[in-house]
Write a protein that holds these residues in place. Structure first.
Motif, PDB file in Angstrom:
ATOM      1  N   ARG A  80       0.976  -0.830   0.412  1.00  0.00           N
ATOM      2  CA  ARG A  80       0.034   0.141   0.107  1.00  0.00           C
ATOM      3  C   ARG A  80       0.844   1.093  -0.131  1.00  0.00           C
ATOM      4  O   ARG A  80       1.387   1.598   0.896  1.00  0.00           O
ATOM      5  CB  ARG A  80      -0.639   0.214   1.487  1.00  0.00           C
ATOM      6  CG  ARG A  80      -1.701  -1.010   1.347  1.00  0.00           C
ATOM      7  CD  ARG A  80      -2.540  -1.244   2.142  1.00  0.00           C
ATOM      8  NE  ARG A  80      -3.059  -0.484   3.728  1.00  0.00           N
ATOM      9  CZ  ARG A  80      -2.459  -0.307   4.760  1.00  0.00           C
ATOM     10  NH1 ARG A  80      -2.100  -2.052   5.285  1.00  0.00           N
ATOM     11  NH2 ARG A  80      -2.617   0.416   5.764  1.00  0.00           N
ATOM     12  N   ALA A  94      -3.966   0.307  -3.063  1.00  0.00           N
ATOM     13  CA  ALA A  94      -2.884  -1.183  -2.671  1.00  0.00           C
ATOM     14  C   ALA A  94      -2.873  -1.823  -4.886  1.00  0.00           C
ATOM     15  O   ALA A  94      -3.014  -1.831  -5.176  1.00  0.00           O
ATOM     16  CB  ALA A  94      -3.803  -2.279  -1.970  1.00  0.00           C
ATOM     17  N   TRP A 113      -7.612   0.680  -2.233  1.00  0.00           N
ATOM     18  CA  TRP A 113      -8.470   0.072  -1.130  1.00  0.00           C
ATOM     19  C   TRP A 113      -9.219   0.632  -0.273  1.00  0.00           C
ATOM     20  O   TRP A 113      -8.975   1.568   0.205  1.00  0.00           O
ATOM     21  CB  TRP A 113      -6.326  -0.318  -0.498  1.00  0.00           C
ATOM     22  CG  TRP A 113      -6.122  -0.130   0.976  1.00  0.00           C
ATOM     23  CD1 TRP A 113      -5.907   0.264   2.126  1.00  0.00           C
ATOM     24  CD2 TRP A 113      -6.399  -1.730   1.956  1.00  0.00           C
ATOM     25  NE1 TRP A 113      -5.658   0.198   3.390  1.00  0.00           N
ATOM     26  CE2 TRP A 113      -6.948  -1.633   3.224  1.00  0.00           C
ATOM     27  CE3 TRP A 113      -7.252  -2.490   0.959  1.00  0.00           C
ATOM     28  CZ2 TRP A 113      -6.213  -2.815   4.448  1.00  0.00           C
ATOM     29  CZ3 TRP A 113      -6.782  -4.076   2.155  1.00  0.00           C
ATOM     30  CH2 TRP A 113      -6.818  -3.930   3.415  1.00  0.00           C
ATOM     31  N   LEU A 120     -10.865  -4.361  -1.690  1.00  0.00           N
ATOM     32  CA  LEU A 120     -10.523  -4.157  -2.460  1.00  0.00           C
ATOM     33  C   LEU A 120     -11.465  -3.966  -4.067  1.00  0.00           C
ATOM     34  O   LEU A 120     -11.814  -4.758  -4.390  1.00  0.00           O
ATOM     35  CB  LEU A 120      -8.499  -4.886  -3.528  1.00  0.00           C
ATOM     36  CG  LEU A 120      -8.091  -5.068  -2.711  1.00  0.00           C
ATOM     37  CD1 LEU A 120      -6.615  -5.639  -2.949  1.00  0.00           C
ATOM     38  CD2 LEU A 120      -6.564  -3.879  -2.049  1.00  0.00           C
TER      39      LEU A 120
END
Length: 149
Positions: A80, A94, A113, A120
């Motif tokens: 991330r 992410a 994210w 996700l």
């Protein structure tokens, strides 16, 4: 099959390396025998492992024996880029990196994210622009730190 933390699998070996190697091999055998996917969740090694914002550059950074590397057909890394324990305002993306793929290409896939739900989602054009800007900003901040500014 999802295995979270290989070291929790009991094997006939007390040595951690031998145990990890044995377990990884047996999981690969199960995948072949039953024509199924085994998803093994692993951590970065403690030495140089970094934190969630650090990108895995290759699969050698994973914790465990080299048997994990040799038994795995595909190895993915997740990071991330906006992670900051002191300020979560930029922790909105992410990236999944394909570090090893015996049957196809390597690559990197960016996603939105959501840390609250742990989900996700696919990026839209605004998201692709936002993560590109975040990466540029992070590079500039790092350059200023490296220059002592």
């Amino acid at each position: 099959i999802v295995v979270d933390y290989l070291e929790k699998i009991r094997t006939p070996f007390s040595d951690a390396t031998a145990s990890t190697s044995y377990a990884a091999g047996r999981l690969a055998d199960i995948a072949k025998k039953y024509d199924t996917t085994v998803l093994l969740l692993v951590q970065p090694s403690k030495v140089g492992g970094g934190d969630p914002r650090d990108e895995f550059k290759n699969y050698r950074a994973i914790k465990g024996s080299s048997a994990i590397e040799s038994e795995s057909r595909v190895i993915l890394g997740l990071f991330r880029p906006g992670y900051n324990p002191a300020d979560s305002s930029e922790d909105n993306f992410a990236t999944i990196s394909v570090l090893k793929n015996n049957t196809g290409p390597l690559g990197r896939f960016d996603h939105y994210w959501d840390g609250v739900s742990g989900t996700l989602n696919e990026l839209d054009s605004d998201g692709r622009k936002a993560i590109a800007k975040l990466r540029k900003d992070l590079e500039e901040r790092q350059a200023h730190r490296d220059d002592g500014i």
